[in-house]
Design an enzyme around this catalytic site. Structure first.
Site, PDB file in Angstrom:
ATOM      1  N   ASP A   8     -12.235  60.626   5.458  1.00 30.68           N
ATOM      2  CA  ASP A   8     -11.616  60.611   6.792  1.00 30.68           C
ATOM      3  C   ASP A   8     -12.665  60.976   7.827  1.00 30.68           C
ATOM      4  O   ASP A   8     -13.128  62.109   7.869  1.00 30.68           O
ATOM      5  CB  ASP A   8     -10.449  61.610   6.805  1.00 30.68           C
ATOM      6  CG  ASP A   8      -9.900  61.841   8.195  1.00 30.68           C
ATOM      7  OD1 ASP A   8     -10.035  60.941   9.047  1.00 30.68           O
ATOM      8  OD2 ASP A   8      -9.328  62.932   8.422  1.00 30.68           O
ATOM      9  N   ASN A  10     -12.373  60.817  11.287  1.00 27.96           N
ATOM     10  CA  ASN A  10     -11.967  61.330  12.601  1.00 27.96           C
ATOM     11  C   ASN A  10     -11.036  62.531  12.536  1.00 27.96           C
ATOM     12  O   ASN A  10     -10.471  62.936  13.549  1.00 27.96           O
ATOM     13  CB  ASN A  10     -11.354  60.209  13.450  1.00 27.96           C
ATOM     14  CG  ASN A  10     -10.042  59.719  12.859  1.00 27.96           C
ATOM     15  OD1 ASN A  10      -9.662  60.130  11.761  1.00 27.96           O
ATOM     16  ND2 ASN A  10      -9.363  58.851  13.572  1.00 27.96           N
ATOM     17  N   ASP A  12      -8.047  63.053  11.344  1.00 26.20           N
ATOM     18  CA  ASP A  12      -6.579  62.978  11.421  1.00 26.20           C
ATOM     19  C   ASP A  12      -5.932  63.084  10.039  1.00 26.20           C
ATOM     20  O   ASP A  12      -4.710  62.979   9.907  1.00 26.20           O
ATOM     21  CB  ASP A  12      -6.123  61.703  12.140  1.00 26.20           C
ATOM     22  CG  ASP A  12      -6.439  60.449  11.350  1.00 26.20           C
ATOM     23  OD1 ASP A  12      -7.112  60.540  10.292  1.00 26.20           O
ATOM     24  OD2 ASP A  12      -6.013  59.356  11.787  1.00 26.20           O
ATOM     25  N   ASP A  16     -10.335  56.428   6.400  1.00 27.26           N
ATOM     26  CA  ASP A  16     -10.555  55.309   7.315  1.00 27.26           C
ATOM     27  C   ASP A  16     -11.836  54.559   6.949  1.00 27.26           C
ATOM     28  O   ASP A  16     -12.637  55.018   6.131  1.00 27.26           O
ATOM     29  CB  ASP A  16     -10.555  55.788   8.775  1.00 27.26           C
ATOM     30  CG  ASP A  16     -11.367  57.056   8.958  1.00 27.26           C
ATOM     31  OD1 ASP A  16     -12.520  57.069   8.485  1.00 27.26           O
ATOM     32  OD2 ASP A  16     -10.839  58.044   9.520  1.00 27.26           O
ATOM     33  N   ASP A 187      -2.368  41.468  -5.190  1.00 21.36           N
ATOM     34  CA  ASP A 187      -1.303  42.406  -5.531  1.00 21.36           C
ATOM     35  C   ASP A 187      -0.133  41.669  -6.196  1.00 21.36           C
ATOM     36  O   ASP A 187       0.265  40.592  -5.742  1.00 21.36           O
ATOM     37  CB  ASP A 187      -0.840  43.075  -4.224  1.00 21.36           C
ATOM     38  CG  ASP A 187       0.089  44.245  -4.446  1.00 21.36           C
ATOM     39  OD1 ASP A 187      -0.329  45.196  -5.110  1.00 21.36           O
ATOM     40  OD2 ASP A 187       1.233  44.199  -3.958  1.00 21.36           O
ATOM     41  N   GLU A 252      -3.794  41.380  -9.951  1.00 18.68           N
ATOM     42  CA  GLU A 252      -3.072  42.505 -10.542  1.00 18.68           C
ATOM     43  C   GLU A 252      -1.984  41.862 -11.399  1.00 18.68           C
ATOM     44  O   GLU A 252      -0.876  41.610 -10.947  1.00 18.68           O
ATOM     45  CB  GLU A 252      -2.441  43.417  -9.487  1.00 18.68           C
ATOM     46  CG  GLU A 252      -1.825  44.648 -10.127  1.00 18.68           C
ATOM     47  CD  GLU A 252      -0.632  45.232  -9.381  1.00 18.68           C
ATOM     48  OE1 GLU A 252      -0.261  46.373  -9.670  1.00 18.68           O
ATOM     49  OE2 GLU A 252      -0.030  44.552  -8.531  1.00 18.68           O
TER      50      GLU A 252
HETATM   51  C1  GLC Z   1       1.038  46.992  -6.641  1.00 20.78           C
HETATM   52  C2  GLC Z   1       0.240  48.104  -5.990  1.00 20.78           C
HETATM   53  C3  GLC Z   1       1.172  49.239  -5.710  1.00 20.78           C
HETATM   54  C4  GLC Z   1       2.242  48.767  -4.761  1.00 20.78           C
HETATM   55  C5  GLC Z   1       2.961  47.545  -5.323  1.00 20.78           C
HETATM   56  C6  GLC Z   1       3.782  46.872  -4.273  1.00 20.78           C
HETATM   57  O1  GLC Z   1       1.515  47.346  -7.876  1.00 20.78           O
HETATM   58  O2  GLC Z   1      -0.848  48.455  -6.787  1.00 20.78           O
HETATM   59  O3  GLC Z   1       0.498  50.346  -5.204  1.00 20.78           O
HETATM   60  O4  GLC Z   1       3.173  49.786  -4.536  1.00 20.78           O
HETATM   61  O5  GLC Z   1       2.065  46.583  -5.782  1.00 20.78           O
HETATM   62  O6  GLC Z   1       2.967  46.211  -3.355  1.00 20.78           O
HETATM   63 CA    CA Z   2      -8.881  59.110   9.788  1.00 22.25          CA
END
Ligand code: GLC
Ligand code: CA
Length: 520
Positions: A8, A10, A12, A16, A187, A252
């Site tokens: 991080d 900044n 917060d 980032d 994903d 994935e």
């Molecule tokens: C995949 C990601 C996971 C996310 C899911 C829905 O499994 O790795 O983190 O919650 O997809 O997008």
């Molecule tokens: Ca940040």
């Protein structure tokens, strides 16, 4: 890396892009070639970025497009490649496409999603459930129709039979390729296509009240919602988009079965690489691990991305028994994966031997746990901040508190505490990566499984390199092929392997250890 929790800049409390850029030297020092960044796109954050509201911008919490360009430029300067996360199964419910679909049921955006009339009893159209608990359908009171979401109601599933959706994603892929990314982690790659008749999934086990959502999801055979054949055609189409940029597609992919997994590669015509995720979900189960690794390696030697942990699973050191036992097993399995071909991945903090971070019950942030109180502690254990040093916030943030509050890690579990110590986990992972760079046969050469007398002793020879993995709790002897073998890496340096010098040379592989040998 899990972008929210790496660095991080900044103060917060949220990781980032500028923070990542400032910490790239750690990756360079570790020796990795490529970084996969989890989503940093504008998002209301119901699933911490996996609910994307705009695919072609950066969330203000993580920076700007200019920060992204700076990060890519700096990564290239250091010789690192950058892969980003593409989320094509669903958008955020705040995405303008879904907002338009809600506002105008007769308009063109309605068919970007899956809408269906209620079943005869007024309930959801079928028995599908979401990964995060509850039915996979939510009723839109205004239109009286249900929409489909395999994850949260705030993550409506896209309708991939609609050619307009496919066109949108071609443009999104091009947008990021033009910005110089080297690839995409896709994903839920096995989820895009759905059964056209939306048939009920076969029930394997009855659901019970208060069930852990992961168990509830596993109570069905996902015959109709996941792993449908038309997924592969979508990725063949994407290849035509990304190939001119030489960008890589890494899925994935959910299937554990090697034959089903290999479909996504389609002999080089679809995804370049598919994650084999079973080892990332397993507890320490040597026989299942052995069968899985052998099965997948034998079928798809060069198209598999290997991993034992990520932002969705408990950390391997924790699952594999905890403490030094878990850490030792995690390095042993990772070492073996480095010899299986394809592309091995480490998850941030794995190189430190980190176990799960400790998050107090009242601080849990993962929707799996917050939406199912008491049913599961969810995925926060692997998502706590990267432990850089033992200052306040473990060096992750200069602000008062990280977005996911966790118990501080001891110096011994941080980068600062390990970097100078030759016997540290960090330096063991670093040496392992170096060995893979130095001995290219480990990656490319023709592989041959060796016969061993012990069912838990795995050995794979790649011409001049041999990798052996003893998953047994006792030492095991391996008879070596003829040649002058020298040990170049052991995952357990405390118990150095001994190589016999008889006519039939043997090597003793210590318990729960992997070795890499090179023929001189
Ligand atoms: C995949 C990601 C996971 C996310 C899911 C829905 O499994 O790795 O983190 O919650 O997809 O997008
Ligand atoms: Ca940040």
């Amino acid at each position: 890396m899990y972008v929210r929790s790496f660095a991080d800049a900044n103060g917060d409390g949220i990781g980032d892009l500028a923070g990542i850029r400032s910490r790239l030297p750690h990756l360079k020092h570790l020796g990795v070639d490529l970084v996969w960044l989890t989503p940093f796109f504008p998002s209301p954050g119901f699933d911490h970025g996996y609910d994307v509201a705009d695919y072609c911008d950066v969330d203000t919490a993580h920076g700007t497009l200019a920060d992204f360009d700076d990060l890519v430029t700096e990564a290239y300067r250091l010789g690192l490649r950058v892969m980003i996360d593409l989320v094509p199964n669903h958008t955020s419910s705040r995405h303008r496409w879904f907002q338009a679909a809600l506002a105008d049921p007769t308009g063109p955006y309605r068919a970007y999603y899956h809408w269906h009339d209620p079943a005869a009893d007024g309930g959801p159209p079928n028995n599908w459930v979401g990964h995060f608990g509850g039915p996979a359908w939510t009723l839109d009171q205004v239109s009286g129709q249900y929409y489909l979401h395999l994850f949260l109601p705030e993550q409506p599933d896209l309708n991939w039979t609609n050619p307009a959706v496919a066109d949108e994603f071609d443009a999104i892929l091009r947008f990021w390729c033009e910005r110089g990314v080297d690839g995409f982690r896709v994903d839920v790659a096995h989820g895009l296509a759905k059964d056209p008749w939306l048939r009920d999934n076969p029930v394997l086990q009855p659901l019970t009240a208060g069930m852990d959502p992961i168990a509830a999801f596993a109570a069905f055979e996902h015959r109709y919602d996941l792993d449908q054949n038309p997924n592969v055609a979508i990725f063949r189409r994407w290849r035509r988009v990304v190939d001119p940029y030489r960008a890589v597609l890494l899925g994935e992919t959910g299937p554990h079965d090697p034959v089903r997994l290999a479909r996504y590669h389609d002999e080089g015509r679809a995804l370049h690489l598919t994650f084999y995720l079973r080892p990332a979900w397993m507890t320490w189960q040597p026989m299942q691990l052995r069968d899985g690794l052998r099965g997948v390696q034998s079928l798809s030697p060069h198209s598999v991305a290997w991993t034992i942990e990520n932002h969705d699973t408990d950390r391997a050191a924790t699952r594999f028994g905890g403490g030094d036992t878990g850490r030792r097993r995690a390095l042993a399995v990772t070492t073996f994966m480095f010899g299986l071909g394809g592309l091995p991945f480490l998850f941030q903090g794995q190189e430190l031997g980190n176990e799960n971070g400790l998050v107090a019950a009242g601080r849990l942030a993962d929707p799996i746990s917050t939406r199912n109180p008491g049913a599961t502690s969810g995925r926060d254990g692997s998502r706590t901040a990267m432990a850089w040093d033992d200052t306040a916030g473990n060096g992750f943030t200069t602000g008062p508190v990280a977005w996911l509050e966790a118990a501080p890690r001891d110096l011994a579990d941080t980068v600062a505490g390990q970097i100078e110590d030759p016997a540290s986990w960090l330096n063991a992972y670093r040496r392992l990566i170096k060995v893979r760079r130095q001995h290219r046969d480990l990656v490319d050469a023709q592989a041959r499984w060796l016969d061993t007398d012990n069912g838990l002793l795995l050995a794979l020879q790649r011409t001049s390199v041999l990798v052996a993995c003893n998953l047994d709790g006792r030492p095991a002897d391996l008879t070596l092929p003829s040649g002058n073998w020298a040990l170049v890496f052991s995952s357990a340096p405390d118990s150095a392997a001994t190589i016999g010098t008889d006519l039939e040379a043997t090597v003793t592989v210590p318990a729960e250890t992997s070795l890499i040998l090179v023929a001189g």
